[in-house]
Design a protein around this motif. Structure first.
Motif, short mmCIF file in Angstrom:
data_model
loop_
_atom_site.label_atom_id
_atom_site.label_comp_id
_atom_site.label_asym_id
_atom_site.label_seq_id
_atom_site.Cartn_x
_atom_site.Cartn_y
_atom_site.Cartn_z
N ALA A 40 7.13 -23.43 -12.11
CA ALA A 40 5.82 -22.99 -11.62
C ALA A 40 4.74 -23.96 -12.08
O ALA A 40 4.84 -24.56 -13.15
CB ALA A 40 5.52 -21.59 -12.15
N LEU A 41 3.74 -24.08 -11.25
CA LEU A 41 2.51 -24.77 -11.62
C LEU A 41 1.47 -23.67 -11.75
O LEU A 41 0.81 -23.31 -10.78
CB LEU A 41 2.12 -25.80 -10.56
N ASP A 42 1.41 -23.12 -12.95
CA ASP A 42 0.64 -21.90 -13.17
C ASP A 42 0.05 -21.92 -14.57
O ASP A 42 0.76 -21.73 -15.55
CB ASP A 42 1.57 -20.70 -12.98
N GLU A 43 -1.24 -22.18 -14.65
CA GLU A 43 -1.90 -22.25 -15.95
C GLU A 43 -1.75 -20.95 -16.72
O GLU A 43 -1.56 -20.96 -17.94
CB GLU A 43 -3.38 -22.59 -15.76
N ALA A 44 -1.77 -19.83 -16.03
CA ALA A 44 -1.62 -18.53 -16.70
C ALA A 44 -0.24 -18.38 -17.33
O ALA A 44 -0.09 -17.71 -18.35
CB ALA A 44 -1.89 -17.39 -15.71
#
Length: 156
Positions: A125-129
């Motif tokens: 995933a490219l997900d800062e969270a």
């Protein structure tokens, strides 16, 4: 979603391309022993070298131990000698019990996690969270670890 060893290996290769293209400064890789990682693959080592050659890059490896990696990936062990300034290896300190996931994260958005090593279930995933909690978790883990897996034998 990851569903096979090939998916995991492809995701790891892609994550290195992403780190280079997006100028990630830090990659942290965690695994019980790195035995399932394709760290003897020449193309992967070239991608890793290309990324590490950028200024101020750091790869941090955390495992219970590195004997299995050294046995399975002699090319990585030799290659790593040229990158000792940019690669750190850590293991839990004596008497410290830690649960190590199979995980690769950068300091921003990249999160590759294998949830099930037997069925190869995981995600990229490219997900800062998704990355933020792991950054804190990795910092806490490293405080309970010590440097290990010397790139060169002592005295040489």
């Amino acid at each position: 979603a990851l569903r096979s060893m090939a998916d995991f290996h492809d995701a790891l290769r892609w994550s290195l391309e992403y780190a280079g293209a997006n100028r990630s400064r830090q990659l942290t890789w965690l695994d019980p022993d790195f035995a399932i990682w394709p760290l003897d693959d020449g193309a992967l080592l070239q991608s890793l070298a290309t990324w590490l050659a950028l200024p101020k890059r750091r790869l941090t490896l955390v495992a219970y131990g590195f004997d299995e990696l050294a046995r399975r990936c002699p090319r990585f062990v030799r290659w790593r000698r040229d990158w000792t300034h940019a690669i750190e290896a850590w293991s839990p300190s004596e008497g410290v019990e830690l649960r190590l996931p199979t995980l690769a994260v950068d300091e921003g958005r990249l999160c590759l996690q294998l949830f099930d090593r037997l069925q190869w279930r995981g995600r990229l995933a490219l997900d800062e969270a998704a990355v933020q909690p792991w950054k804190g978790e990795c910092d806490a883990l490293l405080q309970r670890c010590e440097a290990t897996f010397a790139a060169r034998p002592l005295g040489l």
